[in-house]
Write an enzyme that holds these catalytic residues in place. Structure first.
Site, PDB file in Angstrom:
ATOM      1  N   HIS A 175      42.039  42.115  45.163  1.00 46.95           N
ATOM      2  CA  HIS A 175      41.198  42.724  44.124  1.00 46.95           C
ATOM      3  C   HIS A 175      39.733  42.321  44.235  1.00 46.95           C
ATOM      4  CE1 HIS A 175      44.972  43.182  41.347  1.00 46.95           C
ATOM      5  NE2 HIS A 175      44.992  43.973  42.401  1.00 46.95           N
ATOM      6  N   SER A 187      48.015  45.884  44.941  1.00 49.55           N
ATOM      7  CA  SER A 187      48.973  44.935  45.522  1.00 49.55           C
ATOM      8  C   SER A 187      50.364  45.350  45.053  1.00 49.55           C
ATOM      9  CB  SER A 187      48.644  43.508  45.089  1.00 49.55           C
ATOM     10  OG  SER A 187      48.799  43.352  43.703  1.00 49.55           O
ATOM     11  N   GLN A 242      45.272  36.028  43.703  1.00 55.51           N
ATOM     12  CA  GLN A 242      44.717  37.260  43.140  1.00 55.51           C
ATOM     13  C   GLN A 242      44.153  37.121  41.730  1.00 55.51           C
ATOM     14  OE1 GLN A 242      46.895  41.173  43.808  1.00 55.51           O
ATOM     15  NE2 GLN A 242      47.292  40.894  41.632  1.00 55.51           N
ATOM     16  N   GLU A 243      44.882  36.418  40.854  1.00 49.79           N
ATOM     17  CA  GLU A 243      44.462  36.416  39.446  1.00 49.79           C
ATOM     18  C   GLU A 243      44.505  35.028  38.807  1.00 49.79           C
ATOM     19  OE1 GLU A 243      46.803  39.340  37.316  1.00 49.79           O
ATOM     20  OE2 GLU A 243      46.640  40.750  38.986  1.00 49.79           O
ATOM     21  N   ASP A 279      56.975  40.160  39.528  1.00 50.75           N
ATOM     22  CA  ASP A 279      56.293  41.459  39.502  1.00 50.75           C
ATOM     23  C   ASP A 279      56.736  42.275  40.730  1.00 50.75           C
ATOM     24  OD1 ASP A 279      54.507  43.580  39.645  1.00 50.75           O
ATOM     25  OD2 ASP A 279      52.713  42.358  39.900  1.00 50.75           O
ATOM     26  N   GLU A 336      39.539  43.974  38.304  1.00 45.59           N
ATOM     27  CA  GLU A 336      40.060  43.837  36.940  1.00 45.59           C
ATOM     28  C   GLU A 336      39.053  43.179  36.005  1.00 45.59           C
ATOM     29  OE1 GLU A 336      44.014  42.146  37.142  1.00 45.59           O
ATOM     30  OE2 GLU A 336      44.798  43.998  38.017  1.00 45.59           O
ATOM     31  N   GLU A 346      52.929  33.983  38.106  1.00 48.97           N
ATOM     32  CA  GLU A 346      53.519  35.278  38.483  1.00 48.97           C
ATOM     33  C   GLU A 346      53.477  35.431  40.005  1.00 48.97           C
ATOM     34  OE1 GLU A 346      51.551  38.489  36.453  1.00 48.97           O
ATOM     35  OE2 GLU A 346      51.884  39.857  38.115  1.00 48.97           O
ATOM     36  N   ASP A 355      48.416  34.556  38.842  1.00 51.59           N
ATOM     37  CA  ASP A 355      49.176  35.529  39.636  1.00 51.59           C
ATOM     38  C   ASP A 355      48.637  35.494  41.062  1.00 51.59           C
ATOM     39  OD1 ASP A 355      50.501  37.561  40.858  1.00 51.59           O
ATOM     40  OD2 ASP A 355      49.674  39.182  39.633  1.00 51.59           O
ATOM     41  N   LYS A 390      48.956  41.605  29.824  1.00 47.81           N
ATOM     42  CA  LYS A 390      47.788  41.283  30.655  1.00 47.81           C
ATOM     43  C   LYS A 390      47.102  42.596  30.988  1.00 47.81           C
ATOM     44  CE  LYS A 390      49.303  41.152  35.455  1.00 47.81           C
ATOM     45  NZ  LYS A 390      49.241  40.440  36.733  1.00 47.81           N
ATOM     46  N   LYS A 392      55.376  47.207  34.307  1.00 47.63           N
ATOM     47  CA  LYS A 392      54.369  48.221  34.627  1.00 47.63           C
ATOM     48  C   LYS A 392      55.044  49.583  34.636  1.00 47.63           C
ATOM     49  CE  LYS A 392      51.606  45.323  37.824  1.00 47.63           C
ATOM     50  NZ  LYS A 392      51.624  44.793  39.217  1.00 47.63           N
ATOM     51  N   HIS A 427      48.786  46.172  32.837  1.00 52.00           N
ATOM     52  CA  HIS A 427      47.977  47.254  33.403  1.00 52.00           C
ATOM     53  C   HIS A 427      48.179  47.261  34.922  1.00 52.00           C
ATOM     54  CE1 HIS A 427      44.481  44.330  34.500  1.00 52.00           C
ATOM     55  NE2 HIS A 427      45.649  43.790  34.661  1.00 52.00           N
ATOM     56  N   ARG A 428      47.471  48.166  35.634  1.00 52.02           N
ATOM     57  CA  ARG A 428      47.367  48.107  37.084  1.00 52.02           C
ATOM     58  C   ARG A 428      45.913  47.809  37.442  1.00 52.02           C
ATOM     59  NH1 ARG A 428      52.233  49.276  39.888  1.00 52.02           N
ATOM     60  NH2 ARG A 428      51.160  47.865  41.318  1.00 52.02           N
ATOM     61  N   SER A 429      45.695  47.445  38.698  1.00 52.16           N
ATOM     62  CA  SER A 429      44.304  47.170  39.090  1.00 52.16           C
ATOM     63  C   SER A 429      43.473  48.451  39.112  1.00 52.16           C
ATOM     64  CB  SER A 429      44.259  46.457  40.432  1.00 52.16           C
ATOM     65  OG  SER A 429      45.024  47.145  41.392  1.00 52.16           O
TER      66      SER A 429
HETATM   67  P1  PGA Z   1      48.136  45.741  41.126  1.00 52.49           P
HETATM   68  O1  PGA Z   1      47.841  44.277  40.602  1.00 52.49           O
HETATM   69  O2  PGA Z   1      47.996  46.674  39.987  1.00 52.49           O
HETATM   70  O3  PGA Z   1      47.101  45.921  42.196  1.00 52.49           O
HETATM   71  O4  PGA Z   1      49.542  45.727  41.664  1.00 52.49           O
HETATM   72  C1  PGA Z   1      48.324  43.774  39.408  1.00 52.49           C
HETATM   73  C2  PGA Z   1      49.347  42.681  39.608  1.00 52.49           C
HETATM   74  O5  PGA Z   1      49.692  42.302  40.752  1.00 52.49           O
HETATM   75  O6  PGA Z   1      49.869  42.177  38.627  1.00 52.49           O
HETATM   76 ZN    ZN Z   2      51.224  40.719  39.813  1.00 53.80          ZN
END
Ligand code: PGA
Ligand code: ZN
Length: 434
Positions: free
Chosen positions: A155, A42, A163-164, A314, A205, A287, A242, A390, A339, A367-369
Site C-alpha cells: 500500500h 493485497s 502493510q498496516e 484475512d 489507506e 492480522e 496487519d 478497520k 470483507k 474496508h479494502r485498500s
Molecule cells: P487490501 O488490504 O484491501 O489491499 O486487501 C487490506 C487488508 O489486507 O486488510
Molecule cells: Zn489484511
C-alpha cells in the site's frame, strides 16, 4: 411493490483511480438505491473473482464493462420481479445464476453490487436506515475502530515490509470521543515524523508512508505520537498490526525485500512476533501474521500467541464460510476479517460473522485498500455488533466517509448507542485467555 424493477451499472473510479462498479437498483414503487464496490490490492488467492475486462487499451486491462453488462443483462433478467426484501433468496439466486464456486463467470464485483444495492433498497423501502434492517436483531453497537496510520507493504512505496500499523482507541467512552482521540494521535504522528525529517505523504489507506529504518520503527513512532497526543498507550489506545505476510512469503520463507533484505523461517517469524509482544505489550491484535499458504505456520502462531492476543485471518479465510469453518476446525487464528467483496454477497458475509460468533472468534469488519464513498460497512459493523471495524486512517475522503457515517449513526441511536471500546477489548482478551 418492493419488487426489483431495474438494475443499472456504471463504471466509476475507486480511490486509486482504478475502475469499479456502482450498481443502482430501482424497485417497482420507484425507490432507488446505489451500492459501490471496493477493490483490494493485497488479495487472498481464494477470494471471489473480481471480473476485469483484460482489454489493455482501456485502464490497462482493468475496465469493468463486462461486469457492467452482466448486471444490466443477465442478472437484471434473472432478478426482475424478485422481492428486494428477501436478501437470502436473492443472494442464492445470484450464486446459482453465476454457477461457479468463485463467482468468476458473472464477477463477484457485479454480484456484490446487486446484493448490496438490494440491502439499501430494502432499507429505504421500509423507511429505515441500513443498520436497522441488515440483520434480524440489530445490535446498536458502535465498533472500536482500527485506524491504519502508517502504511507499508503493497500500500506504499516505502521500505517497510509490514502493510498496516493501526491505532485502536479502546479506552475512550464513546465512538465520537474515540475518533477524536484517533485524529489527534494522527496529527501528533505527523508532527513526530516531521520533527525527524520523515515524509508525511500518505499511502492508499491514508496512513503516512515514510522511508524508515526498520519494520519496528513504526511502532516506536506511533507510541510516541499516542503519548504526545495526551493518551496512554496500552490503556486509552492500543496497537493493531496487519503485516499481510502472504505478500512477502516466498518458497517457504518470509523475505523482507523492502527493508533489511533478511529471510526468516516460519518459526523465526513467530519468534519475531513473540519478541515484539514482549517489548510492546500495547500490541493487541495481529492480522495475517503468517501467509495464507503457510498452514503449519498459522497453526504454530495460534498455539504460541493465540492465548495472548487477537490473531485475525484475512487472506487465509477470505470471508468464505466454507474455508473459514475448515480453519476453525484446524485451530487457526481466533478472529476473522470481514470483507464483503472477498465473498461477493451480503448473505454469505453475514454467515461468516455468525460462524465467528458461534465459535468464539472475533470479527473485524473491513474496508479494502481501493475504496469509494460507499459507507455500507459502517452500518454493517453496527448492525452485526462485531465491535470492531478497520477503515483506514484519519484522512482521505473514502476512509473518512465511513467514520463520519458512524458518527451519524451514533447520533441517531442517541441513548441506545453503545461503544464497543474497552468492553469489547476486554471480552476478546478474556476469550483469548490473556
Ligand atoms: P487490501 O488490504 O484491501 O489491499 O486487501 C487490506 C487488508 O489486507 O486488510
Ligand atoms: Zn489484511
Amino acid at each position: 411493490m418492493s419488487e426489483i424493477a431495474k438494475l443499472q451499472a456504471l463504471e466509476i473510479l475507486d480511490s486509486r483511480g482504478n475502475p469499479t462498479l456502482a450498481v443502482t437498483m430501482t424497485l417497482a414503487n420507484g425507490v432507488t438505491a446505489t451500492a459501490k464496490v471496493p477493490s483490494g490490492a493485497s488479495t487472498g488467492n481464494r477470494e471471489a473473482v473480481e471480473l476485469r475486462d483484460g482489454d489493455k487499451s482501456r485502464y490497462g486491462g482493468k475496465g469493468v464493462l463486462k461486469a457492467m453488462s452482466h448486471v444490466e443483462g443477465e442478472i437484471q433478467n434473472a432478478v426482475r420481479g424478485f422481492d428486494a426484501n428477501d436478501q437470502k433468496g436473492l443472494d442464492k439466486r445470484l450464486c446459482e445464476l453465476d454457477g461457479t464456486p468463485d463467482k468468476g463467470r458473472l464477477g463477484a464485483n457485479a454480484i456484490l453490487g446487486v446484493s448490496l444495492a438490494a440491502s439499501h433498497a430494502a432499507a429505504k423501502d421500509g423507511g429505515l436506515p441500513l443498520y436497522a434492517t441488515l440483520v434480524d436483531k440489530p445490535a446498536n453497537l458502535l465498533p472500536t475502530p482500527g485506524l491504519n496510520v502508517l502504511n507499508g507493504g503493497k500500500h506504499a512505496d516505502s521500505n517497510v515490509d509490514f502493510q498496516e500499523f493501526m491505532i485502536s482507541p479502546v479506552g475512550l467512552p464513546s465512538f465520537s470521543e474515540a475518533l477524536r482521540a484517533s485524529a489527534e494521535t494522527f496529527h501528533a504522528l505527523k508532527a513526530v515524523l516531521g520533527r525527524k525529517g520523515y515524509s508525511t505523504g500518505v499511502g492508499d489507506e491514508g496512513g503516512f508512508a515514510p522511508q524508515l529504518k526498520s519494520n519496528e520503527e513504526p511502532v516506536e513512532l506511533i507510541l510516541e505520537a499516542i503519548q504526545r497526543a495526551g493518551y496512554k498507550p496500552g490503556k486509552d489506545i492500543v496497537i493493531m498490526l496487519d503485516p499481510a505476510a502472504s505478500e512477502f512469503f516466498d518458497e517457504g520463507s518470509y523475505v523482507f525485500a523492502k527493508s533489511d533484505k533478511s529471510k526468516k523461517s516460519p518459526t523465526e517469524m513467530v519468534a519475531l512476533y513473540k519478541s515484539w509482544l514482549q517489548k510492546y505489550p500495547e500490541i493487541w491484535s495481529l492480522e495475517d501474521g503468517m501467509a495464507e499458504d503457510d498452514h503449519a505456520g498459522w497453526q504454530a502462531i495460534t498455539k504460541e500467541l493465540g492465548g495472548q492476543i487477537q490473531l485475525v485471518g484475512d487472506d487465509n479465510f477470505v470471508t468464505n464460510p466454507e474455508i473459514f469453518s475448515k480453519g476453525i476446525k484446524d485451530g487457526i487464528a481466533n478472529a476473522i476479517l470481514i470483507k464483503l467483496n472477498q465473498i461477493g454477497t451480503v448473505t454469505e458475509t453475514l454467515d461468516c460473522i455468525q460462524m465467528a460468533r458461534m465459535n468464539g472468534y472475533g470479527a473485524v469488519i473491513s474496508h479494502r485498500s481501493g475504496e469509494t464513498d460507499d459507507t455500507s460497512i459502517a452500518d454493517l459493523a453496527v448492525a452485526a455488533g462485531t465491535g470492531q471495524i478497520k477503515t483506514g486512517s484519519a484522512c482521505r475522503g473514502e476512509r473518512i466517509a465511513k467514520y463520519n457515517r458512524l458518527l451519524e449513526i451514533e447520533r441517531e441511536l442517541g441513548s441506545k448507542a453503545r461503544y464497543a471500546g474497552v468492553s469489547a477489548y476486554e471480552r476478546r482478551k478474556k476469550a483469548v485467555g490473556a
